[in-house]
Structures are given as C-alpha cells and as structure tokens.
Design a protein around this motif. Sequence first.
Motif: not given
Length: 151
Positions: A29, A32, A74-78, A80, A83, A107, A110, A112
Amino acid sequence: MGEASGRIQGDAHLFPVRVYWEDTDAGGIVYYANYLKFTERARSDMLRLLGIDQRAMLDADDGAMFAVRDVTVEYLSPARLDDDLVVRTRLIALKGATITLEQDVLRAETVLVHTRVRAAFIGLGGGPRRIPPDIRTAMAGLAARDGEEET
C-alpha cells in the motif's frame, strides 16, 4: 528546461504516476507521505507545460521560487503496488504572492487522495515577492481554458 510529463486538459493538468515497490509499505500500500511526492512532481511538470522555467527563476540575478506554505490532505482510499494513477491539478486562486491548487490523486475516476496546496512566491532570502506578470499570465491561462484541450 526538461521535457514535461502529463497534459493540460480543460482547466486541469493530468500527471500519470505508476506505483512501484519503493512507494509502498510491506503490504503493498502506498506510504502516506509519498502522495505528497506525487503531487510535487505534478506541480513541477504543470509549470513546465505552462512554459515556466523554475531553474531559470532560481538562477536569475534576483532569484525566486515557489515554496509550499501549507497543505491539507484527505486520505480517502489506498493506492496499491502497480496501480496506474493520475494526479489532477487545478488552479483555485492566483493572488499577489500566492497560488492555491487542488490536487486529486485518482485511480480511474476514483479520488483516492485530495489535497489543497498554497504556495508562496519567495526570493532566495525567504521573503515574499509578487508573482511576475509572465508567470501570472501563464497560470491565469490555465484557469481560463474552459474545456479547451491541449496535448
């Protein structure tokens, strides 16, 4: 000035990023802090595409540069390993000595990670400077494109 990556589309700069092992933790992942590296690269290439030579700004007799003043993330979704991402950069505000940008790491479609970055134009001594007219014109042009596509 080196060749820039990405493209200007409408009112945004789109910058491709592939996630490599070095970008991830042991679980594959994205770490950050690496999103900030992705967005920094995107901002640099956006300036190149707009014809703004950061090296020339630094090397001038009255050297100057953009420096990040503040950033919110703002971290919304990881993301990987492997990607294919895109950093979408939009100019939100162009003031006397600062610019504000929104940058989304996507991605597919979406979002992220969402960031908002304010950068100040400063001299090499660290004091604020007014953004020069040629740079203002180049950036204002980005905000005024209204759907026009340039590759």
